[in-house]
Enzyme design. Structure first.
Site, PDB file in Angstrom:
ATOM      1  N   THR A  57       0.853  -1.182   0.000  1.00  0.00           N
ATOM      2  CA  THR A  57       0.000   0.000   0.000  1.00  0.00           C
ATOM      3  C   THR A  57       0.891   1.235   0.000  1.00  0.00           C
ATOM      4  OG1 THR A  57      -0.086   0.296   2.405  1.00  0.00           O
ATOM      5  CG2 THR A  57      -1.612  -1.314   1.443  1.00  0.00           C
ATOM      6  N   CYS A  58       0.282   2.395   0.085  1.00  0.00           N
ATOM      7  CA  CYS A  58       1.072   3.629   0.104  1.00  0.00           C
ATOM      8  C   CYS A  58       1.895   3.747   1.382  1.00  0.00           C
ATOM      9  CB  CYS A  58       0.167   4.847  -0.061  1.00  0.00           C
ATOM     10  SG  CYS A  58      -1.161   4.942   1.159  1.00  0.00           S
ATOM     11  N   ASN A  59       1.488   3.035   2.435  1.00  0.00           N
ATOM     12  CA  ASN A  59       2.173   3.166   3.721  1.00  0.00           C
ATOM     13  C   ASN A  59       3.112   2.025   4.065  1.00  0.00           C
ATOM     14  OD1 ASN A  59       0.992   5.624   4.371  1.00  0.00           O
ATOM     15  ND2 ASN A  59      -0.823   4.642   5.228  1.00  0.00           N
ATOM     16  N   ASP A 118      -7.346   3.835  10.656  1.00  0.00           N
ATOM     17  CA  ASP A 118      -7.620   3.725   9.218  1.00  0.00           C
ATOM     18  C   ASP A 118      -7.738   2.242   8.856  1.00  0.00           C
ATOM     19  OD1 ASP A 118      -7.753   3.810   6.495  1.00  0.00           O
ATOM     20  OD2 ASP A 118      -5.963   5.032   6.204  1.00  0.00           O
ATOM     21  N   PHE A 119      -8.932   1.830   8.392  1.00  0.00           N
ATOM     22  CA  PHE A 119      -9.199   0.421   8.134  1.00  0.00           C
ATOM     23  C   PHE A 119      -9.098   0.048   6.657  1.00  0.00           C
ATOM     24  CE2 PHE A 119     -11.124   0.990  12.283  1.00  0.00           C
ATOM     25  CZ  PHE A 119     -10.824  -0.200  12.922  1.00  0.00           C
ATOM     26  N   GLY A 193      -6.482  11.430 -11.522  1.00  0.00           N
ATOM     27  CA  GLY A 193      -6.446  10.073 -10.987  1.00  0.00           C
ATOM     28  C   GLY A 193      -7.645   9.814 -10.089  1.00  0.00           C
ATOM     29  N   ILE A 197      -7.965   6.382  -3.589  1.00  0.00           N
ATOM     30  CA  ILE A 197      -7.662   7.637  -2.892  1.00  0.00           C
ATOM     31  C   ILE A 197      -8.264   8.815  -3.644  1.00  0.00           C
ATOM     32  CG2 ILE A 197      -5.795   9.218  -2.248  1.00  0.00           C
ATOM     33  CD1 ILE A 197      -4.099   6.846  -1.520  1.00  0.00           C
ATOM     34  N   GLY A 198      -8.205   8.765  -4.975  1.00  0.00           N
ATOM     35  CA  GLY A 198      -8.786   9.830  -5.785  1.00  0.00           C
ATOM     36  C   GLY A 198     -10.284   9.961  -5.571  1.00  0.00           C
TER      37      GLY A 198
END
EC number: 1.2.1.70
Length: 421
Positions: A57-59, A118-119, A193, A197-198
């Protein structure tokens, strides 16, 4: 884990990197898109690994699986990403067995998220599970672990306020604009995008900013049209990106590409603009700030924005930890029960042999022998006997001695005991 009849390998590991030690650039180097995830899993399958999952993921980017040594997993991650083993040694982490389980539960319940509570990670868990199953890299243990993490996540979400309030990277992006951009309702906003997230950012823009000048661009226009129709927004073609940037005051980038999609070449000299990059790897080249009028904000900065909502969430951490403790207890009880599987299966096989011999004997001896009823009756008795022994083994103070005791009573030899392995 061999003693639990779960894997041919001795240990379960989590290896990976996350926002805690790796900045956006490093996380981008370790990031694995779907194509690279599949390549990694295919490689693991060819090597005969029996269980492996990939989360990217991004994290964070993490591998969960069984191995003789964690280097097997570290090597796979580095081989299929743009990072090196030296990079991993600087920012990576390794968890083994119980510590690995603890980590996975913390991740899945939002306790280890960059923004507490954050799930979003759970949907990624499910996708990763399905992908690993495609490559036959999900064994009984991994399936049970996945279900336990999902159960804990659901309970934490429904029984606590850990995820209360609107706090996410997309929400933080909108909050940043509200606090730092004057006359925000009059500004031209371009969202490039419309992935997850977008889409979330788009919803927050519409919900919190009274602005009629929001334009969407996506490489696949149909996806942008779908979202635009929901919120009555403008959609432009990907080919119009350069022209739309010229007209925009705010550019939000959430494209999820492997390489930057925006750099200084596409931005006119003298342009005054705020750019929010919500992507990992970074999708906005840092060279854009060579233009004096450009303010570039990356998601790592947005993730550091704390407010009363996050402080309130911290109050529910002990409650979430108690739920995790309860779910893990059930999970570890199941893990312990795996020790009994070969013995119980061998016992059942032994009883089946005895049953078949007796039915065969009675069939020859009794006229009009009802074989169907005898089969049903004897199967029920076998089930009751094996269940009784399973309960006995679970409650035994000395499991190893009890296993030997059952094996001796029914003369279960090593050949029979290897049935489940």
């Amino acid at each position: 884990m061999q003693q639990y009849n779960i894997s041919k390998y001795s240990h379960f590991y989590v290896i990976g990197i996350s926002y805690k030690k790796a900045d956006a650039n490093i996380r981008g180097a370790f990031s694995l898109d779907s194509q690279h995830q599949e390549a990694l899993l295919a490689d693991a399958q060819c090597e005969g690994m029996d269980a492996l999952m990939v989360i990217s993921t991004c994290n964070r980017t993490e591998l969960y699986g069984f191995a003789q040594h964690p280097f097997q997993l570290i090597q796979k991650l580095c081989m299929h990403s743009k990072a090196s083993i030296d990079d991993f040694q600087k920012v990576g982490y390794v968890y083994k067995n119980k510590d690995a389980f603890d980590h996975i539960f913390n991740v899945g319940t939002g306790l280890d998220s960059q923004i507490l509570g954050d799930f979003e990670i759970i949907s990624q868990f499910k996708k990763s599970f399905a992908l690993s199953k495609k490559y036959n890299l999900i064994n009984a243990f991994m399936e049970r672990l996945q279900n336990a993490v999902i159960q804990a996540s659901k309970r934490v979400k429904t029984e606590t306020e850990l995820s209360s309030g609107a706090t996410s990277v997309s929400f933080a992006a909108v909050q940043y604009l509200l606090k730092n951009v004057k006359n925000i309702s009059q500004k031209n906003i371009l969202l490039f995008g419309v992935g997850k997230i977008g889409r979330n950012t788009c919803e927050n823009l519409v919900k919190h900013i009274d602005n009629k000048h929001i334009t969407l661009i996506n490489r696949t226009k149909d996806k942008a049209d779908e979202i635009a129709g929901k919120f009555n927004l403008i959609v432009k073609n990907y080919q119009d990106l350069s022209d739309e940037i010229k007209q925009s005051d705010i550019l939000i980038v959430a494209t999820g590409a492997e390489n930057p999609t925006i750099d200084k070449q596409i931005i006119p000299q003298g342009k005054q603009m705020v750019i929010l990059d919500l992507s990992i790897p970074k999708n906005v080249n840092d060279n854009v700030i060579e233009h004096q009028g450009i303010t570039l904000i990356h998601m790592d900065y947005l993730s550091q924005i704390t407010d009363d909502t996050l402080e309130q969430r911290k109050l529910y951490i002990p409650q979430a930890q108690q739920i995790i403790k309860e779910v893990k207890k059930e999970f570890f009880e199941w893990v312990e029960s795996r020790k009994f599987v070969p013995t119980i299966k061998a016992l059942k096989t032994k009883l089946e042999i005895m049953k078949n011999a007796e039915i065969d004997f009675q069939r020859k001896k009794i006229i009009d022998f009802n074989e169907e009823q005898a089969e049903i009756l004897s199967n029920r008795i076998i089930q009751k006997i094996t269940t009784q022994f399973m309960n006995y083994l679970k409650e035994s103070a000395s499991v190893e001695e009890s296993l030997v005791f059952v094996q001796q009573i029914f003369q279960l030899n090593q050949m029979e005991m290897s049935v489940d392995k």
